[in-house]
Scaffold this motif. Structure first.
Motif, short mmCIF file in Angstrom:
data_model
loop_
_atom_site.label_atom_id
_atom_site.label_comp_id
_atom_site.label_asym_id
_atom_site.label_seq_id
_atom_site.Cartn_x
_atom_site.Cartn_y
_atom_site.Cartn_z
N SER A 159 48.35 33.74 32.18
CA SER A 159 47.02 34.22 32.55
C SER A 159 47.12 35.58 33.21
O SER A 159 48.20 36.03 33.62
N ARG A 160 45.99 36.24 33.32
CA ARG A 160 45.97 37.57 33.93
C ARG A 160 46.36 37.52 35.39
O ARG A 160 47.07 38.38 35.90
N THR A 161 45.87 36.49 36.09
CA THR A 161 46.24 36.34 37.50
C THR A 161 47.74 36.11 37.66
O THR A 161 48.38 36.69 38.54
N GLU A 162 48.31 35.26 36.81
CA GLU A 162 49.75 35.01 36.87
C GLU A 162 50.54 36.27 36.56
O GLU A 162 51.58 36.54 37.18
N LEU A 163 50.05 37.06 35.62
CA LEU A 163 50.74 38.30 35.29
C LEU A 163 50.73 39.26 36.45
O LEU A 163 51.77 39.86 36.79
N MET A 164 49.58 39.42 37.12
CA MET A 164 49.48 40.36 38.23
C MET A 164 50.33 39.91 39.41
O MET A 164 51.07 40.70 40.00
N ILE A 165 50.24 38.63 39.76
CA ILE A 165 51.03 38.13 40.90
C ILE A 165 52.52 38.15 40.56
O ILE A 165 53.36 38.44 41.41
N GLY A 166 52.85 37.83 39.30
CA GLY A 166 54.25 37.90 38.89
C GLY A 166 54.82 39.29 38.98
O GLY A 166 56.03 39.47 39.19
N LYS A 167 53.96 40.30 38.81
CA LYS A 167 54.41 41.68 38.97
C LYS A 167 54.69 42.02 40.43
O LYS A 167 55.50 42.89 40.75
N VAL A 168 53.99 41.34 41.34
CA VAL A 168 54.07 41.67 42.76
C VAL A 168 55.27 41.03 43.45
O VAL A 168 55.99 41.67 44.22
N LEU A 169 55.52 39.76 43.18
CA LEU A 169 56.49 38.99 43.96
C LEU A 169 57.91 39.56 43.94
O LEU A 169 58.58 39.56 44.98
N PRO A 170 58.46 40.03 42.80
CA PRO A 170 59.82 40.58 42.86
C PRO A 170 59.94 41.77 43.81
O PRO A 170 60.94 41.90 44.52
N TYR A 171 58.92 42.61 43.84
CA TYR A 171 58.95 43.76 44.73
C TYR A 171 58.80 43.34 46.18
O TYR A 171 59.27 44.04 47.09
#
Length: 363
Positions: A209-221
């Motif tokens: 989902s779009r929310t999962e994509l956005m949050i997945g982009k954030v967590l590693p950083y």
């Protein structure tokens, strides 16, 4: 060299620049922004520092002496308390920058020419410490039955950084500045990079989902940001002997809030930028106000009211209050809860906007 071909290239470059609105805004906006910030918002002559008074004498002379101090314009009354310990609590919580103690034997002390007033200063900010130190030289008039223009001796006691060592003030702030520069920049190019490499279309077709994509982009950083925080703190304590008076857990909680706030802001920039270069350009509009208006380089108390309102919208402003309060004054989240709430609100707003704007781009 053919002048016609040279002219054609120049015209082509100007037309391309005219179409690039972000670059055009940088050309026109950055000089104006710097002029306004340095000329209007930056002020090293501090006035109206929040102060509290513990008047244990309660005489006409003590009240007159206190009024003289406030008439200087350097401090303004924020609270009245009963004991010096209450002043220290307010200093630790960051609610005041200056505390004034009037001892019970104030009248006898000034008759004898001894120290009659004590000024307690929050030394976690060197500029505030210097400004408050001016109060010791401020002349206080005595009543008419004493010799004219006599000066009541005032002592200034600095807490948290009595040696006025610059690293004690700078290193905690550097944690926030470095996290702001790196976290915003990393995520500002995250979505744009996927688009330029052609990966975004592939990600859209997956069940993610779009929310999962956005949050997945954030967590590693976020993990990278906590690692940076550890390195800066370790080097600050080892090389510069910066004290850590509060809880390490509270420091990492504050750092986590700043990291998430900056990553959310970077994602919002990434949804609006059309290229990685454009995303990097847009981050400069975040870096400059954050460094100049947050209180890292220039004192918050010296800014005009409008600049203070703007600084309250910056995550770095609230983080600096948190990290300096925890590291240097030994405060905890209970004392600084309002800044933590401000960061949480910023995260919620920026992340919501980023997800919604990203959704609109995919339609």
């Amino acid at each position: 060299m053919n002048l016609r071909r040279l002219w054609a290239i120049m015209v082509k470059e100007l037309r391309q620049l005219r179409r690039d609105r972000v670059t055009l805004a940088m050309i026109m906006g950055m000089p104006i922004l710097q002029l306004l910030l340095f000329g209007y918002a930056i002020n090293l002559n501090l006035r109206h520092l929040p102060a509290a008074v513990a008047d244990q004498a309660q005489t006409s002379g003590s009240r007159a002496a206190i009024q003289d101090l406030f008439a200087s314009g350097v401090i303004e009354l924020d609270a009245q308390v009963q004991t010096p310990q209450q002043l220290l609590d307010l200093l630790r919580q960051g609610r005041i920058s200056v505390g004034i103690v009037v001892p019970p034997d104030f009248e006898r002390r000034r008759l004898d020419g001894r120290e009659a007033l004590q000024v307690l200063v929050d030394g976690s900010d060197n500029v505030v410490q210097s400004a408050a130190g001016q109060l010791a030289q401020y002349p206080l008039n005595q009543p008419d039955n004493f010799h004219a223009r006599a000066i009541t001796p005032i002592s200034v006691v600095s807490f948290y950084n009595p040696e006025r060592r610059s690293p004690v003030n700078i290193v905690p702030g550097l944690v926030g500045v470095i996290l702001t520069m790196t976290m915003v920049l990393f995520t500002a190019v995250a979505i744009v990079r996927e688009t330029e490499r052609g990966n975004l279309e592939l990600l859209i077709t997956t069940p993610v989902s779009r929310t999962e994509l956005m949050i997945g982009k954030v967590l590693p950083y976020a993990g990278i940001g906590l690692l940076q925080t550890t390195v800066i703190l370790a080097l600050g304590v080892w090389l510069f002997r910066v004290p850590v008076r509060g809880s390490l857990g509270d420091i990492y909680m504050a750092a986590s809030l700043l990291i998430l706030a900056n990553l959310s802001l970077g994602l919002l920039i990434s949804t609006r930028a059309k290229s990685q270069f454009q995303a990097m350009q847009m981050t400069f509009f975040v870096f400059l106000p954050s460094i100049l208006l947050s209180g890292f380089m220039f004192p918050y108390a010296g800014m005009p009211v409008v600049a203070q309102w703007i600084s309250e919208l910056l995550p770095l402003t609230h983080f600096l209050r948190l990290v300096r309060g925890i590291m240097l004054r030994g405060a905890d989240f209970g004392d600084l809860w309002h800044d933590a709430v401000a960061l949480l609100a910023f995260i919620a707003v920026m992340l919501t906007l980023a997800i919604r704007l990203f959704h609109k781009r995919l339609d």
